[in-house]
Scaffold this active site. Structure first.
Site, mmCIF file in Angstrom:
data_model
loop_
_atom_site.group_PDB
_atom_site.id
_atom_site.type_symbol
_atom_site.label_atom_id
_atom_site.label_comp_id
_atom_site.label_asym_id
_atom_site.label_seq_id
_atom_site.Cartn_x
_atom_site.Cartn_y
_atom_site.Cartn_z
ATOM 1 N N ASP A 56 12.501 -3.141 3.115
ATOM 2 C CA ASP A 56 12.031 -4.318 2.387
ATOM 3 C C ASP A 56 12.258 -4.117 0.894
ATOM 4 O OD1 ASP A 56 10.728 -5.686 4.719
ATOM 5 O OD2 ASP A 56 9.457 -3.898 4.639
ATOM 6 N N ASP A 58 10.417 -5.151 -2.659
ATOM 7 C CA ASP A 58 9.216 -5.695 -3.279
ATOM 8 C C ASP A 58 9.418 -5.841 -4.782
ATOM 9 O OD1 ASP A 58 8.024 -5.623 -0.787
ATOM 10 O OD2 ASP A 58 7.069 -3.676 -1.124
ATOM 11 N N ASP A 135 -0.277 4.106 -5.361
ATOM 12 C CA ASP A 135 -0.797 5.291 -4.684
ATOM 13 C C ASP A 135 -0.090 6.584 -5.081
ATOM 14 O OD1 ASP A 135 1.543 4.553 -3.413
ATOM 15 O OD2 ASP A 135 0.612 4.159 -1.466
#
Length: 434
Positions: A56, A58, A135
């Site tokens: 993907d 982003d 994160d």
């Protein structure tokens, strides 16, 4: 917490626009044209730097979700915990997230549980603030469409080069905010071939119990990511090492810990290897098959208890399945269609021993026959079923009508009543090692 960003110009990194989805480039360019900042961020940047094709793409921007929607008619705003904009291009979706702020206590747009978990977080901010809400350092690298540079505030490029996975900020606080980060740490470490930084690794042992506070539906999604991405064996070993597997599958972990032989672990490893190989071969993966394997040993234990109480084999298996699944879905919300398929695979196992008369033909017509047969093969390979039975069913599937008729005819001298009594076992050997 602000830090000076290190800018890596195009000459100092390997990312090329030719590697980036055309639709992702459209989103970046149109946001830039509309006067907004726009960056590729997260796993896609990390994977591009590794020379991998991202799953993907982003985008991070200073445009609010509503402003993104004004730029793109093919856009939908989703999410409650984190509001995001999804821009649709046919089957491809480009996820666009607004920069998140680092001063949430000043806003009522963030909700924190008393145990430290972040329940809702719609505090928007700047690029410099957004970095510190991500994160891992290798997931906090920003590809700038304006000059094709990579922006690094956290030392992510250095960690990337050293193959180290490091949490941003205080690991204990970050795990408390979202305990699923412990699972993500394992998943990324295995997938990327990275090692966990000691500060990132240390708290996992003591904070594993925090996973019990995570909604069961979310854990189901995480389990699929952990075990159905081609690295199931390594993931299983790491989860057990850190005590996380015991939280996700406590009944299975108990069986593994108390068995005085290695059969359950061998069976699980073989099932995981099978899934990993299918992933590598580009074949479809069915979650129910692996989940049936993960809970097979607890099912056997529970069924034995019911048999000892005088229940017949069929009822014992049904009651055991109810118990095992009812306990498991409180931890991981297995959908009904998944649990039903698991039951089908489980309940067909005992029927494989019935090789006389019309029963083999009826079993062959069952929708889950092939999955159940593959399951039987795995059991036989690890000592949990009779290999001769697998050989019989392999030959039966490939045989012509005349050969099948001979294979299912009772031996001469056998009781003619055996066909008419469906509960009579004509082959005592199979499944004796369950």
């Amino acid at each position: 917490m602000a830090s000076q960003a290190r800018i890596y110009p195009r000459s100092e990194h390997c990312i090329s626009r030719s590697q980036i989805s055309e639709n992702a480039l459209k989103v970046l360019q149109r946001l830039k044209k509309a006067g907004f900042e726009a960056y590729l961020v997260g796993g896609c940047v990390r994977d591009l730097l590794l020379g991998r094709e991202p799953k993907d793409f982003d985008v991070a921007t200073n445009a609010s979700p509503e402003q993104v929607k004004q730029v793109f008619r093919n856009c939908r705003i989703i999410g409650r915990r984190f509001r995001l904009a999804h821009v649709f291009f046919g089957r491809e979706i480009i996820e666009v997230a607004t920069f998140r702020g680092s001063e949430p206590e000043q806003s009522d747009q963030q909700v924190i549980h008393e145990d430290g978990r972040l329940l809702r977080d719609n505090v928007f901010g700047t690029l410099e603030e957004d970095v510190w809400r991500r994160d891992f350092t290798v997931n906090a690298l920003y590809y700038n469409i304006r000059d094709f540079s990579v922006v690094d505030f956290t030392g992510g490029m250095r960690d990337h080069a050293n193959a180290v996975l490091r949490l941003i900020g205080d690991p204990e606080i970050r795990y408390r905010e979202d305990p699923v980060r412990m699972l993500r740490a394992i998943r990324f470490a295995v997938k990327l071939g990275f090692t966990l930084h000691p500060d990132t690794e240390r708290p996992i042992y003591s904070q594993a119990e925090l996973l019990k506070s995570i909604p069961a539906a979310r854990l189901y999604d995480e389990v699929l990511k952990l075990f159905l991405a081609g690295y199931g064996v390594q993931t299983f070993e790491m989860l057990r090492h850190y005590g996380l597997f015991a939280i996700l599958f406590p009944a299975t972990d108990k069986c593994l810990a108390t068995q005085d032989h290695d059969f359950p672990r061998l069976f699980l490893i073989r099932a995981l290897e099978n899934s990993d190989q299918r992933y590598a071969d580009g074949k479809s993966l069915t979650p129910y098959f692996l989940l049936a394997a993960l809970l097979w040993e607890p099912l056997q234990w529970a069924a034995q208890k019911h048999l000892q109480h005088g229940e017949n084999e069929t009822i014992a298996m049904q009651n055991a399945a109810n118990e095992v699944l009812n306990r498991q879905i409180k931890i991981i919300a297995l959908p009904r269609h998944i649990t039903q398929s698991m039951r089908d695979v489980w309940f067909l196992q005992n029927k494989f021993s019935r090789t006389v008369g019309s029963r083999p033909y009826r079993l062959l017509e069952q929708p889950k026959f092939r999955a159940a047969y593959d399951f039987l093969q795995l059991r036989a390979e690890t000592g949990g079923a009779d290999p001769a039975l697998v050989d019989w069913w392999t030959r039966f599937q490939e045989a012509d009508d005349e050969t099948r008729r001979k294979m299912t005819t009772p031996p001469k001298g056998g009781s003619s009543k055996s066909r008419g009594k469906p509960r009579r076992r004509t082959r005592p050997k199979p499944n004796t090692q369950q």
